[in-house]
Every structure is written in C-alpha cells, then in structure tokens.
Design an enzyme around this catalytic site. Structure first.
Site, PDB file in Angstrom:
ATOM      1  N   ARG A 268       5.325 -12.793   9.696  1.00 13.30           N
ATOM      2  CA  ARG A 268       5.926 -11.517   9.175  1.00 13.30           C
ATOM      3  C   ARG A 268       7.527 -11.477   9.893  1.00 13.30           C
ATOM      4  NH1 ARG A 268       2.176  -7.732   8.987  1.00 13.30           N
ATOM      5  NH2 ARG A 268       3.446  -6.081   9.118  1.00 13.30           N
TER       6      ARG A 268
ATOM      7  N   GLU B 156       0.873  -1.143   0.021  1.00 17.67           N
ATOM      8  CA  GLU B 156      -0.111   0.064  -0.032  1.00 17.67           C
ATOM      9  C   GLU B 156       0.967   1.233   0.000  1.00 17.67           C
ATOM     10  OE1 GLU B 156      -2.752   0.236   3.331  1.00 17.67           O
ATOM     11  OE2 GLU B 156      -3.527   2.262   2.558  1.00 17.67           O
TER      12      GLU B 156
ATOM     13  N   LYS C  97       4.306   0.677   9.673  1.00 17.27           N
ATOM     14  CA  LYS C  97       4.393   1.700   8.857  1.00 17.27           C
ATOM     15  C   LYS C  97       3.863   2.924   9.838  1.00 17.27           C
ATOM     16  CE  LYS C  97       3.060  -0.007   4.624  1.00 17.27           C
ATOM     17  NZ  LYS C  97       2.607   0.157   3.461  1.00 17.27           N
TER      18      LYS C  97
HETATM   19  P1  ATP Z   1      -0.150  -1.562   6.796  1.00 14.19           P
HETATM   20  O1  ATP Z   1      -0.307  -1.765   8.033  1.00 14.19           O
HETATM   21  O2  ATP Z   1      -0.022  -0.335   6.203  1.00 14.19           O
HETATM   22  O3  ATP Z   1      -1.085  -2.628   5.862  1.00 14.19           O
HETATM   23  P2  ATP Z   1       2.052  -3.263   5.846  1.00 14.19           P
HETATM   24  O4  ATP Z   1       3.237  -3.465   6.571  1.00 14.19           O
HETATM   25  O5  ATP Z   1       1.095  -4.608   6.069  1.00 14.19           O
HETATM   26  O6  ATP Z   1       1.215  -2.213   6.545  1.00 14.19           O
HETATM   27  P3  ATP Z   1       1.763  -3.524   3.313  1.00 14.19           P
HETATM   28  O7  ATP Z   1       2.160  -2.080   2.259  1.00 14.19           O
HETATM   29  O8  ATP Z   1       0.471  -3.600   3.224  1.00 14.19           O
HETATM   30  O9  ATP Z   1       2.389  -2.881   4.478  1.00 14.19           O
HETATM   31  O10 ATP Z   1       2.666  -4.424   2.776  1.00 14.19           O
HETATM   32  C1  ATP Z   1       3.130  -5.098   1.500  1.00 14.19           C
HETATM   33  C2  ATP Z   1       3.337  -6.361   1.648  1.00 14.19           C
HETATM   34  O11 ATP Z   1       4.551  -6.547   2.500  1.00 14.19           O
HETATM   35  C3  ATP Z   1       2.326  -7.382   2.258  1.00 14.19           C
HETATM   36  O12 ATP Z   1       2.042  -8.382   1.564  1.00 14.19           O
HETATM   37  C4  ATP Z   1       2.571  -7.493   3.555  1.00 14.19           C
HETATM   38  O13 ATP Z   1       2.262  -8.836   3.873  1.00 14.19           O
HETATM   39  C5  ATP Z   1       4.053  -7.763   3.408  1.00 14.19           C
HETATM   40  N1  ATP Z   1       4.876  -7.369   4.700  1.00 14.19           N
HETATM   41  C6  ATP Z   1       4.493  -6.207   5.548  1.00 14.19           C
HETATM   42  N2  ATP Z   1       5.115  -6.076   6.680  1.00 14.19           N
HETATM   43  C7  ATP Z   1       5.977  -7.110   6.597  1.00 14.19           C
HETATM   44  C8  ATP Z   1       7.110  -7.800   7.673  1.00 14.19           C
HETATM   45  N3  ATP Z   1       7.177  -7.457   8.763  1.00 14.19           N
HETATM   46  N4  ATP Z   1       7.383  -9.023   7.068  1.00 14.19           N
HETATM   47  C9  ATP Z   1       7.156  -9.804   6.041  1.00 14.19           C
HETATM   48  N5  ATP Z   1       6.144  -9.330   5.082  1.00 14.19           N
HETATM   49  C10 ATP Z   1       5.709  -7.971   5.395  1.00 14.19           C
END
Ligand code: ATP
Ligand code: MG
Length: 563
Positions: A266, A41, A276
C-alpha cells in the site's frame, strides 16, 4: 474509455503484476480476459492511497483492453453512508476513469451469499457458535499457540440450519450467535481458525433497508463477490496475503470460479496519515474543516487544493507497484503537481505582503496597460493586459534598506525591472514613527516599457507587482503539512497521532491580485509569479475571491534526488 486517459500517455511501465498478467495471457488462463475491480468500503472518503489502487486497477484494464468494475464492499451497515458512495463515484470519475455500467454493491449479492452459507452448513463446513466475541478471541489462540475448539463446534447439520434460519429471522440478539466456517483451530494461519462468516446486526442498511438482520463478514463477501463478477486478477494490498488461503478455501468448498489474487504494497506517504479511521477522526473532531479540507490527503481535499487528475496519475505511475512496503516522500507528489501546473497554469501577478511604491515621475491618474505573457510554457495561452499606475505594490521582502552583498532586488539607489512594466529606481524610503518602511518613492524610465532595456543596460532583478488602484484583495490560504513529523503514526506511550498535528498548517492572509483574476472561476488554477501555484476555492463569493495555495515553486524533490 479512451486510451489517452491513462497516466502519462507513454507506454505503461511494467511491474510484477503486469508480468503475471502477461503470463496468464500467454497460457490463456482466463481465455484471454483481463477483468479487475476497485472495491472500496463506503465508510469514508477516498484518499491518495486509494488513488494508487484506482490507477492500478483501471489502468491495467485500459492497457489490456479489459474491464474494471467499481464495487462497493458494503457489509457493515453501521459505518456506511450514501454520502461516501456518492463521493467515491465522483472521485473515481474525476481521476479520469469510468466503469461504464459495471457499478456493483456487495449487498446486491446478499441473497447469493446467504445461499452459499447454507451450502457450507449442509456440507458440515460451517456451524452456529454461541460463544461471545470475547470468548471467540480467547479461543482463537496466538501465533505461538493453537486455538481451542468451541463447545458448539460439533452441532448437527440440522441444528445449525435451524439456528442459522432463526438468526436470519431475528430471533436472537446482536452478538449472541455467529456463523463460523469449520476449518482448523490449529492452523498456523489465524485467519483459518474457524473465521466468522455471518453476524447478527439489527441495523438499517443504506441499500437493503431492514431486509437483513444478519450480515456476511468482509472476508466471506469479498472473495465470493470477486468470483460472482468473474474477476480475473484480484489486486489487493499486502495485509490480505494471509487471507488468500481462506478465500481459496471458501471458493473451493463452494465450487465457485476462482480469480487470481495478487498483493501489492500500500502507499504510505511522509507527513501524512492514510487510515480512514484516523481521517474520520480528524473530520469528526474538527481538526480540519471537513473531508475536503485542502490539507487532507483525500482526493476531494487535494482536488480542492488545486491538484489535477493528470498529476495524480503521473504520481501513481512514478511510485509504481511493488511487493515491499515503503514510504513515499511527500515532495514527490508535490513535484508532480508542480510539473503539471508549470505546463498548464496561467501566470498572474499578485502581492501577498505589500509595500507601497510611488512612481514620482509617473503622471497622476494615468493607466498604462502593458502586455503580459499568460504562460511562457504554452504559446497558445496568449497574453493579457495588466495596468501600470503611479501607485503600486511590490513584495515587502523584495526591498532591503541595507542589503547584504548578494541581494540584487530593490534597495536605495538600485534599479530593477518590474516584470512586463518598466525599470524603476528607488530614490527615497518613507518610514512610520516606529522606523518601519511603509513606502518607497521611485522613478521610472518611460523608455523601458514592457520591461525591456532601452539602451542595453542591465538590471539584476525582476520583481512582480500590482497596481494599487486596480489590485483585487483576495483571501489567500497558505498551507503547511498537517503533521509536523515524517511519520505521524509513530507515537510515544500515552500520545496519539493527534499530538503530531502541526498547529500552523493553515494561515489566511489578504493578497492583492491583478484585475484579470476576476475572470477566474472556482477551480481555476494560476501561478502567482515567483510565489507558487494557487487555485480558486469554493468558499469564493461575489465579494471575495478565496485562493488555496496548491504548492510553492521551490522543488524540494529535485534537491532530494540530487543529494
Ligand atoms: P478500511 O480499513 O476501512 O478497510 P481501506 O483503506 O482498506 O480501509 P477500502 O475501502 O477497503 O479502504 O479500500 C479499497 C481499496 O483500496 C482496497 O483494495 C485497498 O486495498 C486499497 N487501498 C486502501 N488504502 C490503500 C493504500 N494506502 N495504498 C494502496 N491501496 C490502498
Ligand atoms: Mg479495506
């Protein structure tokens, strides 16, 4: 994309996701296709957790000769920005991955999503609800109690269609109505209790402009987008496990192609926050200098700090993917960059805390250029010339006037080697009026040029040094962890993660570097002999070179492993 770009260049380590894909290939589930996607996002910069997901998704597509899309999940216009869209592309590319022409936006699918919402309404599977957000929350119930049906739940298809069209035309104010899926208010899975599908938001979207004043919710958008792109394996983090039944419900009701969703844990990293929202707060409240502050766990931050893409890919390989949550030790990440830079970074000499040394028997105004090896790990890196003069600097901590038994560096009467230079012996200690040592008077052995013993006699220590006359003063930024505690997210009542910030995470000093440093460019990486790895920062000007310390030389990870 070239196969070599994948992580360690070794055969990929298998994991439970690859096992599932192998099985799907055997059974020809998706006609032999493997198609993944990375779906950020655009509401912030990517961090090292995202790097795990990027390496996983793109890595799998490379290894299985499949495809991986980059898709921006841009359903919340209020929090999203083109600055983030640009930085995300830059970061994925920098990590070494390529989406060819497959960069998509969920907003590209807004028309289709709208049509799908109409389909749900027509099937009697969605309704317009007038409850407020707060009421919807109250009606939802809890894990122990079933939810309550909204009084608007049984509106006729015609009425729902009319209301939804009016929502789209901007007739209603933000928050006054939503479109909800009609599933089951008593479901044990809260996500299935009539989730919101569309909301009114009279906001400008960075791509669709003012075309829409209703926006689809993430859950609806995400699964439909994966379906439209005919993703085969939709890899996501564990918190979406409970959303999978909802995704299946949408796609089955809409009779759409269904990818296989697979959840993995994660990345959590000690001494680090990877939310974020929290990273944005650090930036907005100026606890750091920006998203790319070298103390940030963002990809732009660690890039500026001096990390290489290769080291991040190796890190992703080493941590692997699993189904259970865990915390990875920051020391492991540091050991990955140390190992990489040990192979690839040229050595230079610099003194960060100088003590003047005068070589009393060295001719005035003379410079002897000595040969220094650029990288003992890489013969092709060659050698360079380093100036040796009468006045030098050594590191203050390399001298002790009254050394304890095990101190083998310089002290009155002892002889040491100056690396690539000469053997020197300390004859006299000069102090200021406070008794502090400000200069050493030493003699050198002209027969020991290159730091080689002239007669087989041994010295116990080899020190780094610079010529005082030729030294280039540089700004050197030394970093410590941004947070003082292993888990900065864990806080007592009344405190926030900000209370865990380390007030001493940055110190800036002047270092004195050998003149070859002037050939460096922004991003150049070096090992300062005996001190650590350093990278030239973008704040460098024509007058002053600025360095970031990427990592020290001490490998705490090996110690942890041997414990
Ligand atoms: P938000 O809370 O804004 O949704 P987010 O960390 O989930 O934050 P996204 O932009 O939705 O951010 O994440 C993009 C991709 O990265 C998603 O598929 C998410 O699952 C993955 N991702 C985010 N944080 C992690 C993490 N700490 N470890 C592994 N994958 C991650
Ligand atoms: Mg997310």
């Amino acid at each position: 994309m070239a196969q070599e770009l994948n992580a360690t260049e070794n055969k990929p380590v298998s994991n439970f996701i690859r096992t599932i894909i192998d099985k799907d290939l055997e059974t020809n589930k998706y006609e032999g296709r493997v198609h993944t996607r990375f779906p950020p996002e655009p509401n912030g910069y990517l961090h090292i957790g995202h790097a795990k997901s990027i390496c996983l998704n793109f890595g799998i597509s490379i290894d299985y000769k499949g495809l991986c899309n980059l898709r921006f999940d841009d359903t919340n216009p209020v929090k999203e920005d083109v600055e983030y869209v640009d930085s995300i592309q830059e970061d994925v590319r920098w990590l070494g991955f390529d989406w060819d022409n497959r960069m998509y936006y969920a907003s590209d699918y807004f028309d289709q999503l709208f049509e799908h919402a109409i389909t749900l309404i027509k099937k009697g599977k969605a309704y317009v609800d007038d409850l407020t957000a707060e009421e919807i929350r109250q009606y939802r119930g809890t894990l122990k109690e079933p939810g309550k049906e909204s009084p608007y739940r049984n509106r006729s298809v015609e009425e729902n269609l009319q209301l939804f069209m009016d929502m789209k035309e901007g007739v209603y104010e933000d928050g006054s109505k939503v479109l909800r899926a009609k599933i089951d208010m008593a479901s044990p899975n809260l996500n299935m209790r009539d989730p919101v599908v569309y909301r009114i938001k009279k906001a400008h979207h960075h791509r669709t402009g003012d075309k829409w004043c209703i926006y689809p919710m993430y859950d609806f958008t995400h699964c439909v987008s994966d379906s439209i792109e005919t993703i085969t394996h939709s890899l996501c983090t564990l918190e979406f496990e409970d959303h999978r039944p909802l995704y299946d419900w949408f796609l089955i009701e809409l009779d759409l192609y269904r990818p296989q969703q697979i959840e993995f844990a994660r990345l959590n990293l000690s001494y680090t926050v990877l939310s974020k929202r929290k990273l944005l707060q650090l930036v907005q409240e100026k606890h750091v200098s920006g998203w790319d502050d070298p103390r940030m766990p963002t990809i732009s931050g660690i890039r500026r700090r001096g990390y290489t893409p290769e080291s991040i890919r190796v890190f992703a390989d080493k941590i692997g993917v699993a189904k259970a949550d865990s915390v990875v030790d920051l020391a492991l990440l540091e050991s990955c960059i140390r190992e990489d830079l040990n192979k690839s970074a040229n050595r230079i000499m610099g003194v960060l805390d100088p003590l003047k040394v005068t070589i009393t028997n060295f001719p005035d105004n003379e410079t002897v250029w000595v040969d220094a090896v650029n990288n003992p790990e890489d013969e092709t890196a060659g050698t360079r010339l380093v100036p040796f003069t009468k006045e030098l600097y050594i590191e203050k901590e390399d001298f002790m006037e009254n050394p304890p038994k095990k101190f083998f560096r310089l002290s009155p009467g002892t002889e040491v080697r100056l690396r690539y230079g000469f053997f020197i012996t300390c004859n006299e200690v000069v102090k200021d009026e406070n008794g502090e040592v400000i200069e050493l008077k030493c003699s050198y052995d002209p027969a020991s040029k290159g730091g080689n013993s002239p007669d087989g006699r041994k010295v116990k220590a080899t020190l780094h040094w610079v010529s005082a006359e030729h030294a280039v003063p540089c700004k050197v930024r030394l970093y410590d962890n941004l947070f003082m505690v292993e888990n900065p997210n864990k806080v007592e009542e009344g405190k926030t993660f900000l209370d865990n910030i380390n007030p001493d995470s940055l110190s800036e000093i002047t270092g004195f570097l050998e003149p070859s440093v002037k050939e460096g460019k922004v991003g150049s990486k070096y090992q300062f002999e005996r001190l650590g790895y350093f990278a030239i920062d973008k704040d460098t000007t024509d007058e002053t070179i600025v360095f970031n310390r990427t990592v020290t030389l001490k490998d705490t990870w090996k110690k942890i492993q041997n414990r």
